[in-house]
Design a protein around this motif. Sequence first.
Motif, PDB file in Angstrom:
ATOM      1  N   ASP A   8     -27.802 -24.986   2.901  1.00 17.45           N
ATOM      2  CA  ASP A   8     -27.594 -23.974   1.872  1.00 17.45           C
ATOM      3  C   ASP A   8     -26.250 -23.290   2.086  1.00 17.45           C
ATOM      4  O   ASP A   8     -26.054 -22.584   3.072  1.00 17.45           O
ATOM      5  N   PRO A   9     -25.302 -23.499   1.151  1.00 21.01           N
ATOM      6  CA  PRO A   9     -23.993 -22.877   1.332  1.00 21.01           C
ATOM      7  C   PRO A   9     -24.047 -21.349   1.263  1.00 21.01           C
ATOM      8  O   PRO A   9     -23.132 -20.675   1.716  1.00 21.01           O
ATOM      9  N   PHE A  10     -25.130 -20.802   0.734  1.00 17.52           N
ATOM     10  CA  PHE A  10     -25.272 -19.355   0.608  1.00 17.52           C
ATOM     11  C   PHE A  10     -26.075 -18.744   1.753  1.00 17.52           C
ATOM     12  O   PHE A  10     -26.397 -17.565   1.722  1.00 17.52           O
ATOM     13  N   ASP A  11     -26.352 -19.531   2.776  1.00 17.84           N
ATOM     14  CA  ASP A  11     -27.156 -19.072   3.904  1.00 17.84           C
ATOM     15  C   ASP A  11     -26.572 -17.826   4.562  1.00 17.84           C
ATOM     16  O   ASP A  11     -27.305 -16.928   4.960  1.00 17.84           O
ATOM     17  N   ASP A  12     -25.252 -17.738   4.667  1.00 18.71           N
ATOM     18  CA  ASP A  12     -24.604 -16.590   5.315  1.00 18.71           C
ATOM     19  C   ASP A  12     -24.131 -15.537   4.322  1.00 18.71           C
ATOM     20  O   ASP A  12     -23.388 -14.627   4.689  1.00 18.71           O
ATOM     21  N   CYS A  13     -24.555 -15.639   3.073  1.00 12.89           N
ATOM     22  CA  CYS A  13     -24.109 -14.701   2.032  1.00 12.89           C
ATOM     23  C   CYS A  13     -25.147 -13.618   1.784  1.00 12.89           C
ATOM     24  O   CYS A  13     -26.350 -13.851   1.881  1.00 12.89           O
ATOM     25  N   GLU A  14     -24.644 -12.455   1.427  1.00  9.87           N
ATOM     26  CA  GLU A  14     -25.518 -11.352   1.053  1.00  9.87           C
ATOM     27  C   GLU A  14     -26.051 -11.539  -0.365  1.00  9.87           C
ATOM     28  O   GLU A  14     -27.101 -11.011  -0.711  1.00  9.87           O
ATOM     29  N   LEU A  15     -25.308 -12.283  -1.194  1.00  9.84           N
ATOM     30  CA  LEU A  15     -25.683 -12.492  -2.593  1.00  9.84           C
ATOM     31  C   LEU A  15     -26.197 -13.907  -2.811  1.00  9.84           C
ATOM     32  O   LEU A  15     -25.723 -14.853  -2.181  1.00  9.84           O
ATOM     33  N   ALA A  16     -27.119 -14.039  -3.729  1.00  2.14           N
ATOM     34  CA  ALA A  16     -27.616 -15.349  -4.131  1.00  2.14           C
ATOM     35  C   ALA A  16     -26.665 -15.924  -5.184  1.00  2.14           C
ATOM     36  O   ALA A  16     -25.906 -15.189  -5.808  1.00  2.14           O
ATOM     37  N   PRO A  17     -26.714 -17.232  -5.399  1.00  2.00           N
ATOM     38  CA  PRO A  17     -25.834 -17.847  -6.391  1.00  2.00           C
ATOM     39  C   PRO A  17     -25.935 -17.212  -7.776  1.00  2.00           C
ATOM     40  O   PRO A  17     -24.945 -17.140  -8.499  1.00  2.00           O
ATOM     41  N   ASP A  18     -27.115 -16.737  -8.141  1.00  2.00           N
ATOM     42  CA  ASP A  18     -27.294 -16.147  -9.474  1.00  2.00           C
ATOM     43  C   ASP A  18     -26.339 -14.980  -9.724  1.00  2.00           C
ATOM     44  O   ASP A  18     -26.002 -14.686 -10.867  1.00  2.00           O
ATOM     45  N   ALA A  19     -25.877 -14.329  -8.669  1.00  2.00           N
ATOM     46  CA  ALA A  19     -24.980 -13.179  -8.813  1.00  2.00           C
ATOM     47  C   ALA A  19     -23.605 -13.583  -9.336  1.00  2.00           C
ATOM     48  O   ALA A  19     -22.894 -12.752  -9.896  1.00  2.00           O
ATOM     49  N   ILE A  20     -23.243 -14.859  -9.157  1.00  2.00           N
ATOM     50  CA  ILE A  20     -21.912 -15.290  -9.576  1.00  2.00           C
ATOM     51  C   ILE A  20     -21.921 -16.365 -10.649  1.00  2.00           C
ATOM     52  O   ILE A  20     -20.851 -16.754 -11.133  1.00  2.00           O
ATOM     53  N   LEU A  21     -23.097 -16.840 -11.023  1.00  2.00           N
ATOM     54  CA  LEU A  21     -23.163 -17.873 -12.059  1.00  2.00           C
ATOM     55  C   LEU A  21     -22.636 -17.338 -13.383  1.00  2.00           C
ATOM     56  O   LEU A  21     -22.826 -16.168 -13.721  1.00  2.00           O
ATOM     57  N   GLY A  22     -21.955 -18.189 -14.124  1.00  2.00           N
ATOM     58  CA  GLY A  22     -21.406 -17.802 -15.416  1.00  2.00           C
ATOM     59  C   GLY A  22     -19.967 -17.366 -15.290  1.00  2.00           C
ATOM     60  O   GLY A  22     -19.285 -17.639 -14.297  1.00  2.00           O
ATOM     61  N   LYS A  23     -19.498 -16.677 -16.319  1.00  2.00           N
ATOM     62  CA  LYS A  23     -18.102 -16.246 -16.385  1.00  2.00           C
ATOM     63  C   LYS A  23     -18.006 -14.759 -16.077  1.00  2.00           C
ATOM     64  O   LYS A  23     -18.727 -13.955 -16.657  1.00  2.00           O
ATOM     65  N   HIS A  24     -17.103 -14.424 -15.145  1.00  2.00           N
ATOM     66  CA  HIS A  24     -16.882 -13.034 -14.763  1.00  2.00           C
ATOM     67  C   HIS A  24     -15.381 -12.753 -14.779  1.00  2.00           C
ATOM     68  O   HIS A  24     -14.598 -13.521 -14.228  1.00  2.00           O
TER      69      HIS A  24
END
Length: 140
Positions: A8-24
């Motif tokens: 899981d590339p997000f294992d060491d992240c505080e945020l889940a992928p859903d926090a960055i999905l889409g356009k920001h």
Amino acid sequence: MTQGAADDPFDDCELAPDAILGKHTFEDVLFTDETETPVNVLTGETPAHSRATVEEAKEFATSMDTDTPQIALPASIETQIETQSKPYTAAAFFHFKATGSIELHRAYHAAYDSAAFTVEFKADYESGNLTITVERVADS
């Protein structure tokens, strides 16, 4: 997800992928022609080292020897004065100075390094805005 934590590339992240999905869009974070530069109080002029164009800044950012695409960010007035540096610096497009937090920085970095996501960015040096788009790669 069916993959193990080690995958899981997000294992060491505080945020889940859903926090960055889409356009920001991160507004007014890039170096622009309007970026503040120091002024010599005696002469009223900007020192030569702080004079720069957006084209110079973009060329500097793209000249970095790295696999991660770089953007030109404004350097602080203090940095420009103390180090007599240009009014810009280069950083990864997901740098916390652009995204606003170390948590977003780590999440975008994880997505960029993962084959499970596509990450694209657009640096608009006219407006100073940075837009990052993250999508999951469709399962085959």
